[in-house]
Structures are given as C-alpha cells and as structure tokens.
Design a protein around this motif. Structure first.
Motif, PDB file in Angstrom:
ATOM      1  N   LYS A 120       1.080  -1.303  -0.265  1.00 11.32           N
ATOM      2  CA  LYS A 120       0.215   0.002  -0.001  1.00 11.32           C
ATOM      3  C   LYS A 120       1.274   1.139   0.152  1.00 11.32           C
ATOM      4  O   LYS A 120       0.909   2.087  -0.797  1.00 11.32           O
ATOM      5  CB  LYS A 120      -0.912  -0.012   0.924  1.00 11.32           C
ATOM      6  N   ALA A 121       2.330   1.430   0.559  1.00 10.10           N
ATOM      7  CA  ALA A 121       2.813   2.278   0.542  1.00 10.10           C
ATOM      8  C   ALA A 121       3.884   2.171  -0.637  1.00 10.10           C
ATOM      9  O   ALA A 121       4.231   3.561  -0.972  1.00 10.10           O
ATOM     10  CB  ALA A 121       4.099   2.867   1.966  1.00 10.10           C
ATOM     11  N   ASN A 122       3.783   1.620  -1.356  1.00  8.24           N
ATOM     12  CA  ASN A 122       4.549   1.391  -2.801  1.00  8.24           C
ATOM     13  C   ASN A 122       6.305   1.303  -2.748  1.00  8.24           C
ATOM     14  O   ASN A 122       6.161   1.939  -3.385  1.00  8.24           O
ATOM     15  CB  ASN A 122       3.726   2.638  -3.482  1.00  8.24           C
ATOM     16  N   ILE A 123       6.408  -0.044  -2.043  1.00 12.30           N
ATOM     17  CA  ILE A 123       7.872   0.220  -1.534  1.00 12.30           C
ATOM     18  C   ILE A 123       8.149  -1.474  -1.372  1.00 12.30           C
ATOM     19  O   ILE A 123       7.156  -2.048  -1.350  1.00 12.30           O
ATOM     20  CB  ILE A 123       7.896   0.355  -0.266  1.00 12.30           C
ATOM     21  N   LYS A 124       9.300  -1.396  -1.668  1.00  5.26           N
ATOM     22  CA  LYS A 124      10.049  -3.195  -1.691  1.00  5.26           C
ATOM     23  C   LYS A 124       9.117  -3.972  -0.414  1.00  5.26           C
ATOM     24  O   LYS A 124       9.518  -3.048   0.413  1.00  5.26           O
ATOM     25  CB  LYS A 124      10.981  -3.743  -2.472  1.00  5.26           C
ATOM     26  N   VAL A 125       9.815  -5.382  -0.410  1.00  2.00           N
ATOM     27  CA  VAL A 125       9.281  -6.168   0.715  1.00  2.00           C
ATOM     28  C   VAL A 125      10.013  -7.192   0.958  1.00  2.00           C
ATOM     29  O   VAL A 125       9.550  -7.746  -0.718  1.00  2.00           O
ATOM     30  CB  VAL A 125       8.054  -5.485   1.383  1.00  2.00           C
ATOM     31  N   ILE A 126      10.620  -7.353   1.752  1.00  2.00           N
ATOM     32  CA  ILE A 126      11.741  -8.439   1.261  1.00  2.00           C
ATOM     33  C   ILE A 126      10.574  -9.378   3.115  1.00  2.00           C
ATOM     34  O   ILE A 126      10.561  -9.035   4.252  1.00  2.00           O
ATOM     35  CB  ILE A 126      13.075  -8.391   1.985  1.00  2.00           C
ATOM     36  N   ALA A 127      10.540 -10.295   2.704  1.00  4.48           N
ATOM     37  CA  ALA A 127       9.238 -11.341   3.531  1.00  4.48           C
ATOM     38  C   ALA A 127      10.235 -12.263   4.335  1.00  4.48           C
ATOM     39  O   ALA A 127      10.839 -13.125   3.602  1.00  4.48           O
ATOM     40  CB  ALA A 127       8.897 -11.666   2.984  1.00  4.48           C
ATOM     41  N   VAL A 128       9.992 -12.391   5.867  1.00  4.76           N
ATOM     42  CA  VAL A 128      11.699 -13.286   6.476  1.00  4.76           C
ATOM     43  C   VAL A 128      10.670 -14.030   6.960  1.00  4.76           C
ATOM     44  O   VAL A 128       9.374 -14.272   7.614  1.00  4.76           O
ATOM     45  CB  VAL A 128      12.479 -12.319   7.449  1.00  4.76           C
ATOM     46  N   THR A 129      11.336 -15.557   7.323  1.00  2.00           N
ATOM     47  CA  THR A 129      10.426 -17.170   7.152  1.00  2.00           C
ATOM     48  C   THR A 129      10.855 -17.194   8.763  1.00  2.00           C
ATOM     49  O   THR A 129      10.480 -18.025   9.527  1.00  2.00           O
ATOM     50  CB  THR A 129      10.519 -17.611   6.730  1.00  2.00           C
ATOM     51  N   TRP A 130      11.877 -16.369   9.824  1.00  2.00           N
ATOM     52  CA  TRP A 130      12.030 -16.825  10.980  1.00  2.00           C
ATOM     53  C   TRP A 130      11.524 -16.264  11.655  1.00  2.00           C
ATOM     54  O   TRP A 130      11.687 -16.366  13.040  1.00  2.00           O
ATOM     55  CB  TRP A 130      13.575 -16.433  11.180  1.00  2.00           C
ATOM     56  N   GLY A 131      10.471 -15.749  11.685  1.00  2.00           N
ATOM     57  CA  GLY A 131       9.169 -14.841  12.530  1.00  2.00           C
ATOM     58  C   GLY A 131       7.860 -15.599  13.078  1.00  2.00           C
ATOM     59  O   GLY A 131       7.703 -16.532  13.381  1.00  2.00           O
ATOM     60  N   PHE A 132       7.122 -14.623  12.986  1.00  2.00           N
ATOM     61  CA  PHE A 132       5.426 -15.173  13.423  1.00  2.00           C
ATOM     62  C   PHE A 132       5.020 -16.357  12.230  1.00  2.00           C
ATOM     63  O   PHE A 132       4.702 -17.357  12.636  1.00  2.00           O
ATOM     64  CB  PHE A 132       5.071 -13.855  13.825  1.00  2.00           C
ATOM     65  N   ASN A 133       4.774 -15.523  11.022  1.00  2.00           N
ATOM     66  CA  ASN A 133       4.231 -16.275  10.179  1.00  2.00           C
ATOM     67  C   ASN A 133       4.707 -16.844   8.799  1.00  2.00           C
ATOM     68  O   ASN A 133       5.804 -16.925   9.259  1.00  2.00           O
ATOM     69  CB  ASN A 133       3.319 -15.179   9.272  1.00  2.00           C
ATOM     70  N   SER A 134       4.101 -18.208   9.363  1.00  2.00           N
ATOM     71  CA  SER A 134       5.322 -19.347   7.999  1.00  2.00           C
ATOM     72  C   SER A 134       5.511 -18.531   6.689  1.00  2.00           C
ATOM     73  O   SER A 134       4.462 -17.613   6.415  1.00  2.00           O
ATOM     74  CB  SER A 134       3.596 -20.657   8.251  1.00  2.00           C
ATOM     75  N   PRO A 135       6.130 -19.806   7.015  1.00  2.00           N
ATOM     76  CA  PRO A 135       6.876 -19.153   5.464  1.00  2.00           C
ATOM     77  C   PRO A 135       5.358 -19.162   3.812  1.00  2.00           C
ATOM     78  O   PRO A 135       5.324 -18.626   3.341  1.00  2.00           O
ATOM     79  CB  PRO A 135       7.805 -20.380   4.546  1.00  2.00           C
ATOM     80  N   GLU A 136       4.962 -20.407   3.756  1.00  2.00           N
ATOM     81  CA  GLU A 136       3.383 -20.285   2.751  1.00  2.00           C
ATOM     82  C   GLU A 136       2.585 -19.226   3.166  1.00  2.00           C
ATOM     83  O   GLU A 136       1.839 -18.804   2.083  1.00  2.00           O
ATOM     84  CB  GLU A 136       2.281 -21.997   3.623  1.00  2.00           C
ATOM     85  N   ALA A 137       2.489 -18.542   4.583  1.00  2.00           N
ATOM     86  CA  ALA A 137       1.248 -17.547   4.603  1.00  2.00           C
ATOM     87  C   ALA A 137       1.673 -16.208   3.684  1.00  2.00           C
ATOM     88  O   ALA A 137       1.040 -15.778   3.148  1.00  2.00           O
ATOM     89  CB  ALA A 137       1.348 -17.221   5.909  1.00  2.00           C
ATOM     90  N   LEU A 138       3.311 -16.239   4.142  1.00  2.00           N
ATOM     91  CA  LEU A 138       3.922 -14.881   3.380  1.00  2.00           C
ATOM     92  C   LEU A 138       3.661 -15.438   2.257  1.00  2.00           C
ATOM     93  O   LEU A 138       3.531 -14.147   1.305  1.00  2.00           O
ATOM     94  CB  LEU A 138       5.211 -15.015   4.225  1.00  2.00           C
ATOM     95  N   ALA A 139       4.704 -16.617   1.361  1.00  2.00           N
ATOM     96  CA  ALA A 139       4.524 -17.086   0.358  1.00  2.00           C
ATOM     97  C   ALA A 139       2.625 -16.258  -0.848  1.00  2.00           C
ATOM     98  O   ALA A 139       3.175 -15.742  -2.060  1.00  2.00           O
ATOM     99  CB  ALA A 139       4.847 -18.634   0.256  1.00  2.00           C
ATOM    100  N   LYS A 140       1.746 -16.556   0.153  1.00  2.00           N
ATOM    101  CA  LYS A 140       0.547 -16.350  -0.431  1.00  2.00           C
ATOM    102  C   LYS A 140       0.271 -14.066  -0.794  1.00  2.00           C
ATOM    103  O   LYS A 140      -0.637 -14.363  -1.503  1.00  2.00           O
ATOM    104  CB  LYS A 140      -0.606 -16.875   0.030  1.00  2.00           C
ATOM    105  N   GLN A 141       1.159 -13.777   0.058  1.00  2.00           N
ATOM    106  CA  GLN A 141       1.591 -12.554  -0.327  1.00  2.00           C
ATOM    107  C   GLN A 141       2.012 -11.671  -1.032  1.00  2.00           C
ATOM    108  O   GLN A 141       1.886 -11.191  -1.785  1.00  2.00           O
ATOM    109  CB  GLN A 141       0.978 -11.704   1.164  1.00  2.00           C
TER     110      GLN A 141
END
Length: 212
Positions: A171-192
C-alpha cells in the motif's frame, strides 16, 4: 533508484520475542476475553493473516489498543532476557558498514526497542525508530516516516515477518522482503507475494546486492 534505506519490523524480525509475547498474551486472556493459545493453535495461527487471527481469537476490536498497551508494559520486564534472531546482528552490522541507513518501524514501544538494542550493542546501527499502534497494518506509519525523513519510495525496502508487513509495504508502494524466521509461516508469507522471501538473515545481504 538504488535502495539506500532499509526499514525493519522489530518483533520476530530483529528480536526473538514470539515465545515471550505468546506467554504474555495467554496470561492476559481472561482479562481481555479471548481464548489462550496452545502450541497446536500457535502452529495454526502462523498461517493466518492478522485479521483472521483477531476473528479466531474472539477479542473485541475495542479492546485491542488496551491489550497492546498492556502487552508492551509486561514485555518491558522481559527485555533483558531477549536475544536477537540468530545471525541478524551480523547481517545488520554488515549492511550498516556497506552504507545503508537502517530504521525500525514497530508496534512495540520505543522504550522496549531502545532497551533491547542497547542490551545487545546494536543501538549505533539504526538511524531512526518509530513506534505506532496499528491493528491492521503500518501503511500510515510508513508513509509518515518517508515524508518526515524525505525518503523516496523507490529508495527504501521494508523487512518484516508478518503478512501485514507485506500488505502495508504494498500500500505504501515500497519493496518488501518477507522473512520466515518470525511469526507467520513461509506458506502464509508466500501467498502474499512479497518481492523477496528469505529464510536466514545472511540472505538480506544477497537481496540488497541484487537491488543495488
């Protein structure tokens, strides 16, 4: 434009706080009227978005700001016990040495974040820390930081561990790096569909090398 600013989420991205936060949340469950989280349910919740977690818990939306304030207050007493995610300190130091400006945007309190960074000798690495309470994302806070710091959207990358971090960055129009070592699962992050999905802190250096 080559990204020069990297904004990090705090809980679960830099600080290993997930277990402490779950313990505090369970202790406050009766007071705020939601169900406690078992280890089995935690595994399930890791696949949920923030909205889905709130719906699942049954907590009133009106109580959430008060809950967050209480959680942050209780976390303050545990800050001295908390450690960085394994390998994140080395990655942060290297990014800082390479000339990137590092910042933090968090729903945790500024006092908690500052105390954690000082306890772990990381405070000198960050140019700014912004704290703000948001239920469904950080877009407004991100936009405010970019405006105040006069940072162009194409010059910044956001790093976070939750689906709401990806949503806010989009929404802020910036690039995002999702990391899998925190709360959400890799699968949930990948879906986004984040711009990058990484599994260990050292990969931050690889991604920034690609973007440079």
């Amino acid at each position: 434009m080559t990204p020069k600013v990297i904004i990090f989420d705090f809980d679960g991205t830099i600080a290993d706080t997930v277990d402490a936060l779950v313990t505090i949340a369970n202790r406050l469950a009766v007071e705020f009227g939601y169900v406690q989280i078992t280890s089995e349910e935690l595994a399930l919740l890791k696949n949920f978005t923030s909205r889905e977690i709130i719906k699942y818990s049954g907590i009133s939306l009106f109580k959430i700001p008060f809950l967050l304030k209480k959680v942050k207050g209780e976390l303050k007493h545990k800050i001295h016990e908390l450690k960085p995610i394994e390998g994140i300190d080395a990655a942060l130091i290297e990014l800082h040495n390479q000339g990137y400006r590092l910042g933090i945007i968090t729903s945790n309190s500024q006092d908690n974040v500052t105390a954690f960074l000082e306890n772990n000798q990381l405070e000198q690495l960050f140019d700014f820390i912004y704290s703000g309470v948001t239920i469904f994302g950080k877009t407004t806070i991100i936009n405010n930081v970019l405006r105040q710091k006069q940072i162009k959207t194409e010059a910044v990358v956001y790093v976070g561990d939750e689906t709401r971090d990806i949503e806010a960055s989009r929404k802020a129009n910036i690039k995002v790096i999702a990391v899998t070592w925190g709360f959400n699962s890799p699968e949930a992050l990948a879906k986004q569909n984040p711009d990058f999905l990484i599994h260990k802190p050292s990969e931050l250096l690889d991604v920034m090398a690609v973007l440079s």
